[in-house]
Design a protein around this motif. Structure first.
Motif, short mmCIF file in Angstrom:
data_model
loop_
_atom_site.label_atom_id
_atom_site.label_comp_id
_atom_site.label_asym_id
_atom_site.label_seq_id
_atom_site.Cartn_x
_atom_site.Cartn_y
_atom_site.Cartn_z
N ALA A 305 0.82 -1.21 0.00
CA ALA A 305 0.00 0.00 0.00
C ALA A 305 0.85 1.26 0.00
CB ALA A 305 -0.93 0.00 1.21
N LEU A 306 1.95 1.23 0.73
CA LEU A 306 2.81 2.41 0.78
C LEU A 306 3.42 2.68 -0.60
CD1 LEU A 306 4.10 4.69 2.33
CD2 LEU A 306 5.88 3.11 3.10
N ALA A 307 3.88 1.63 -1.26
CA ALA A 307 4.45 1.79 -2.60
C ALA A 307 3.39 2.34 -3.57
CB ALA A 307 5.00 0.47 -3.11
N GLN A 308 2.16 1.85 -3.46
CA GLN A 308 1.09 2.32 -4.34
C GLN A 308 0.73 3.78 -4.04
OE1 GLN A 308 -1.82 -0.62 -3.36
NE2 GLN A 308 -0.76 -2.26 -4.45
N ALA A 309 0.67 4.13 -2.74
CA ALA A 309 0.32 5.50 -2.36
C ALA A 309 1.38 6.49 -2.81
CB ALA A 309 0.12 5.59 -0.85
N ARG A 310 2.64 6.12 -2.61
CA ARG A 310 3.73 7.01 -3.03
C ARG A 310 3.80 7.15 -4.54
NH1 ARG A 310 8.54 4.97 1.12
NH2 ARG A 310 7.91 6.27 2.92
N GLY A 311 3.35 6.12 -5.25
CA GLY A 311 3.37 6.16 -6.70
C GLY A 311 2.16 6.84 -7.31
N GLY A 312 1.24 7.32 -6.47
CA GLY A 312 0.07 8.03 -6.96
C GLY A 312 -1.08 7.16 -7.40
N ALA A 313 -1.00 5.85 -7.13
CA ALA A 313 -2.06 4.95 -7.55
C ALA A 313 -3.23 4.94 -6.58
CB ALA A 313 -1.52 3.53 -7.71
#
Length: 433
Positions: A305-313
């Protein structure tokens, strides 16, 4: 007329031509066998499977009887099928941007077809049973029954239907939507409840739709599009109403919970498992042990989730919550593991990609479990939490859910990320190469 039809059907059922022939025995020659996770593995062993069950375990490599099928796993490490206690098979998983872009063009029939594919992917990854903790109630029930009937391939499903939530809580699908869309969502939501009596209704509604387990949101959640944080969302009285009603109907209860305050209230109310358990203090850990409840860690979820949030997804409201959860979970889980809290394996797959479930093992080991303990959490621990005595170990009379990997995961748990052989209820769904 009806009597004649009944007699004709009885005659057809009794016809020798229609009688089902007994399936041939399967002899699995295993180089090493972890028949009872948590104990030492056996050496060369032959597993004899009949009628979907383990019939015998014999030492050494036993030649098959006439007409039996031989499966050569003499160079492999064999163990019970794995169990993931927290998945979301419904719809697109692990790719939130794709899911958001398709929201206006996909409907539940598309999501059903995706769920069928997700189930097959999960089974091929070595997970022969799962607990689905949130999806379309009718769709997941239909998928569960189709798998049980052998119509489609997938793991045995224990389904929760929709997560029960307070209005504006983690399970409110209208959060963050424009008015016309929020109104449309709320017109069909029966999982929302406010006050103990309404929460009892919500439990009964999910059971009426076929739920075999109940899940509720004790606290806020990372992925909900509302900036309400991860604190307690339900009152203790609402939690107790949910848990007591579900238990009275023979259903166990899982609580989505991040904040310690929400976890404590759920544990005190008698919940069977805490999902995530991100923020834990000493009192909460003691309460886990006193109540005998399970922690389902889902350690891959905040990483994904953190990777997705930081990536703007993911929507902006999720970023701060993802940061908080990812920073806190590992340290708190280490303390819980060291204290001896009971653990059942779960991933929250659907946040991460389906088929990657076994990457959770490496995180569990990194944060304090031994490989043997992590494997036990995905077999005997998960079976205990499910209330199933037919899986988790391999012994005569158990369901023949069996997997194999190239070498011992007790020395390298990442071996479980590459499963070479899968048998589900006595049927080989992924043959060894």
């Amino acid at each position: 007329m009806l009597r004649a039809l009944a007699l004709a059907l009885m005659a057809t059922a009794a016809s020798p031509a229609m009688a089902q022939q007994p399936a041939a025995s399967i002899y699995i020659q295993a180089g090493a066998l972890l028949d009872r996770p948590g104990q030492a593995p056996r050496g060369p062993t032959t597993i004899i499977v009949r009628d979907g069950k383990v019939a015998e375990l014999r030492d050494g490599f036993v030649a098959p009887e006439a007409g039996a099928r031989l499966v050569d796993l003499r160079k492999a490490f064999v163990l019970p099928g794995l169990v993931d206690m927290h998945v979301h098979l419904w719809g697109i998983g692990g790719d939130p941007m794709k899911a958001r872009l398709g929201a206006l063009t996909r409907d539940r029939f598309d999501d059903e077809m995706t769920a069928v594919a997700n189930a097959r992917t999960t089974l091929n990854a070595g997970f022969t049973s799962v607990r689905d903790l949130g999806g379309d109630p009718r769709g997941i029930r239909a998928l569960r029954d189709a798998i049980d009937a052998g119509t489609v391939e997938g793991p045995t499903i224990t389904n929760a239907g929709e997560m029960i939530s307070v209005t504006g809580g983690h399970g409110d699908g209208g959060n963050g939507l424009a008015e016309e869309f929020a109104d449309a969502v709320h017109a069909h939501e029966i999982n929302l409840c406010d006050g103990p009596d309404d929460c009892r209704r919500a439990v009964r509604a999910q059971v009426g739709l076929g739920a075999k387990v109940i899940k509720f949101a004790a606290t806020g959640g990372v992925l909900s599009n509302v900036s309400g944080g991860l604190g307690r969302a339900m009152t203790p009285e609402e939690m107790r109403a949910i848990i007591d009603t579900a238990h009275a109907l023979g259903r166990k209860v899982a609580a989505h919970s991040h904040a310690a305050e929400g976890t404590k209230a759920a544990l005190e109310a008698g919940v069977d498992s805490i999902e995530h358990g991100t923020f834990l203090d000493d009192d909460t850990i003691r309460l886990f042990k006193a109540k005998g409840a399970y922690l389902v860690p889902t350690e891959i979820a905040p990483v994904a989730a953190l990777a997705q949030a930081r990536g703007g997804a993911l929507p902006p409201a999720t970023l701060a919550k993802a940061e908080q959860a990812a920073a806190a979970m590992a340290a708190n889980h280490r303390r819980a593991y060291a204290a001896g809290v009971k653990v059942a394996f779960g991933t929250d797959t659907g946040v991460s990609k389906h088929g990657d479930n076994a990457t959770e093992f490496a995180l569990l080991v990194k944060n304090g479990l031994s490989p043997a303990q992590a494997i036990a959490a995905a077999t005997v621990g998960a079976a205990d939490l499910l209330g199933r005595d037919d899986i988790g170990t391999l012994a005569p009379g158990k369901t023949a859910d069996i997997i194999a990997v190239s070498s011992s995961p007790l020395s390298d748990v990442t071996r479980l990320e590459h499963v070479d052989f899968v048998m589900h209820r006595g049927t080989i769904v992924k043959p060894a190469n």
